[in-house]
Scaffold this motif. Structure first.
Motif, short mmCIF file in Angstrom:
data_model
loop_
_atom_site.label_atom_id
_atom_site.label_comp_id
_atom_site.label_asym_id
_atom_site.label_seq_id
_atom_site.Cartn_x
_atom_site.Cartn_y
_atom_site.Cartn_z
N CYS A 119 -4.83 -3.60 -1.92
CA CYS A 119 -4.01 -3.59 -0.70
C CYS A 119 -4.88 -3.30 0.53
N ALA A 120 -5.76 -2.32 0.41
CA ALA A 120 -6.64 -1.97 1.52
C ALA A 120 -7.54 -3.16 1.88
N LEU A 152 0.84 -1.20 0.00
CA LEU A 152 0.00 0.00 0.00
C LEU A 152 0.87 1.25 0.00
#
Length: 76
Positions: free
Chosen positions: A55-56, A27
């Protein structure tokens, strides 16, 4: 301060922590690509945005796994 996960015995905890850590690094890397200094004409902002979203998602998934695992362990 006491670390919650010093040498976790559970493979599930280790796997979740690895996912959390690697996703956080990814991220950070993807977000750097959006900075004006890093942005170049070939940067595909839509691709970067998708990578940031992934990524989150992975970070949220790993956090949920850790909460689920630790809750189960504490209830036993």
């Amino acid at each position: 301060p006491v670390c919650l996960f010093q040498k976790p015995k559970s493979e599930l905890v280790r796997t979740s922590l690895r996912l959390l850590t690697s996703s956080a690094y990814r991220l950070q890397s993807e977000c750097k690509k959006t900075l004006p200094v890093e942005t170049c004409p070939t940067t595909d902002i839509q691709l970067v945005t998708q990578q940031v979203i992934q990524c989150a998602y992975d970070i949220a998934k790993a956090a949920k796994q850790l909460v689920t695992i630790t809750t189960k362990e504490n209830n036993n």
